[in-house]
Write an enzyme that holds these catalytic residues in place. Structure first.
Site, PDB file in Angstrom:
ATOM      1  N   GLN A  52       0.829  -1.203   0.000  1.00  0.00           N
ATOM      2  CA  GLN A  52       0.000   0.000   0.000  1.00  0.00           C
ATOM      3  C   GLN A  52       0.865   1.256   0.000  1.00  0.00           C
ATOM      4  OE1 GLN A  52      -2.399  -0.488   3.510  1.00  0.00           O
ATOM      5  NE2 GLN A  52      -3.979  -1.691   2.483  1.00  0.00           N
ATOM      6  N   THR A  83     -11.936  -5.570   5.464  1.00  0.00           N
ATOM      7  CA  THR A  83     -11.304  -4.257   5.525  1.00  0.00           C
ATOM      8  C   THR A  83     -11.970  -3.380   4.484  1.00  0.00           C
ATOM      9  OG1 THR A  83      -9.232  -3.029   5.212  1.00  0.00           O
ATOM     10  CG2 THR A  83      -9.510  -5.005   3.915  1.00  0.00           C
ATOM     11  N   ASN A  84     -11.981  -2.085   4.701  1.00  0.00           N
ATOM     12  CA  ASN A  84     -12.534  -1.171   3.705  1.00  0.00           C
ATOM     13  C   ASN A  84     -11.547  -0.880   2.585  1.00  0.00           C
ATOM     14  OD1 ASN A  84     -15.314   0.197   4.772  1.00  0.00           O
ATOM     15  ND2 ASN A  84     -14.008  -0.332   6.497  1.00  0.00           N
ATOM     16  N   THR A  85     -10.298  -0.609   2.944  1.00  0.00           N
ATOM     17  CA  THR A  85      -9.311  -0.156   1.966  1.00  0.00           C
ATOM     18  C   THR A  85      -9.137  -1.125   0.806  1.00  0.00           C
ATOM     19  OG1 THR A  85      -8.078   1.118   3.610  1.00  0.00           O
ATOM     20  CG2 THR A  85      -6.882   0.456   1.638  1.00  0.00           C
ATOM     21  N   CYS A 196     -13.105   2.338   8.333  1.00  0.00           N
ATOM     22  CA  CYS A 196     -11.951   1.468   8.543  1.00  0.00           C
ATOM     23  C   CYS A 196     -12.400   0.501   9.619  1.00  0.00           C
ATOM     24  CB  CYS A 196     -10.730   2.257   8.981  1.00  0.00           C
ATOM     25  SG  CYS A 196      -9.349   1.199   9.472  1.00  0.00           S
ATOM     26  N   THR A 197     -12.173  -0.774   9.415  1.00  0.00           N
ATOM     27  CA  THR A 197     -12.742  -1.766  10.325  1.00  0.00           C
ATOM     28  C   THR A 197     -12.106  -1.745  11.707  1.00  0.00           C
ATOM     29  OG1 THR A 197     -11.290  -3.440   9.307  1.00  0.00           O
ATOM     30  CG2 THR A 197     -13.573  -3.306   8.516  1.00  0.00           C
ATOM     31  N   GLU A 198     -11.027  -0.962  11.886  1.00  0.00           N
ATOM     32  CA  GLU A 198     -10.457  -0.794  13.223  1.00  0.00           C
ATOM     33  C   GLU A 198     -11.069   0.370  13.998  1.00  0.00           C
ATOM     34  OE1 GLU A 198      -8.008  -3.471  11.183  1.00  0.00           O
ATOM     35  OE2 GLU A 198      -8.285  -1.392  10.575  1.00  0.00           O
TER      36      GLU A 198
END
Length: 235
Positions: A52, A83-85, A196-198
């Site tokens: 990334q 994950t979103n990204t 963002c999943t975090e």
């Protein structure tokens, strides 16, 4: 019950929440000792983050496709990217497999429309906030997204990678996020996507006066709905 294939480890902190949510939803709906039928392909997140940062998205796409193919070969009936990204390459991943890929932005957009909102703030990694793939998916559902200014985007991104992905939860970071949410609300955001999943590890609905859309929760919930054929629809 269909088998859910999870592409995880992106980071494992949020993947653990996916697994917990998915099994909790199955238990709630089926009772007894039921749990989800699932397969997990878990990456070494450091390797993905390196791609990334270097902008090597083609290489990352190949890895994601291979993961999805592995899950399909293993018997998965549906794939979710935890994950979103990494939904940046969702179209390529879907084209490479014959089972459905449940897109996190489609799920999130469906819930935003149910809430009759038209304009929402988007928090996530710099990649998710600044690139077009996520915002365009929402725009197809007639949902406008706004993002923080550059300084705030950098703060959101830094907290994700330096803290949340490592399981570090700090009250001062929570305060930064809440300040940014307030600024987005002042700019007209009717709700906020925790894209963002975090982020849901840090921010909860009770922290905000406007709706927060927890993409981890919503994605896991939709996957179970599909797996159990519980009136599944994203229309």
């Amino acid at each position: 019950m269909k088998t859910i294939g999870l592409i995880g480890g992106l980071s494992w902190e949020s993947t653990a929440d996916y697994y917990r949510y998915i099994n909790t939803f199955v238990k709630e709906q089926m009772g007894g000792l039921h749990s989800a039928k699932s397969l997990l392909y878990s990456f070494d997140f450091e390797e993905i983050v390196a791609l990334q940062k270097a902008g090597h998205w083609d290489e990352a796409t190949v890895l994601m496709i291979n993961a999805a193919k592995t899950l399909e070969a293993g018997g998965a009936d549906i794939v979710i990217i935890c994950t979103n990204t990494m939904h940046k390459m969702a179209k390529e991943v879907q084209a490479a497999i014959t089972i459905p890929l449940l897109h996190i932005a489609d799920v999130t957009g469906y819930e935003i429309k149910k809430a009759t909102l038209k304009k929402v703030g988007l928090l996530g990694t710099m990649f998710t906030m600044e690139q077009s793939f996520y915002k365009e998916a929402l725009l197809q559902q007639e949902i406008e997204t706004i993002i923080p200014d550059k300084e705030d985007r950098e703060a959101v991104h830094q907290i994700i990678f330096d803290e949340l992905c490592k399981g570090i939860i700090l009250p001062e970071s929570k305060a930064i996020y809440l300040r940014i949410i307030d600024k987005l609300q002042a700019q007209g955001a009717e709700g906020i996507i925790l894209g963002c999943t975090e982020i849901p590890l840090l921010i909860k609905q009770e922290d905000s006066s406007i709706p927060l859309f927890d993409t981890t929760f919503l994605h896991a919930q939709a996957a179970v709905s599909y797996a159990l054929d519980k009136n599944f629809a994203l229309k």
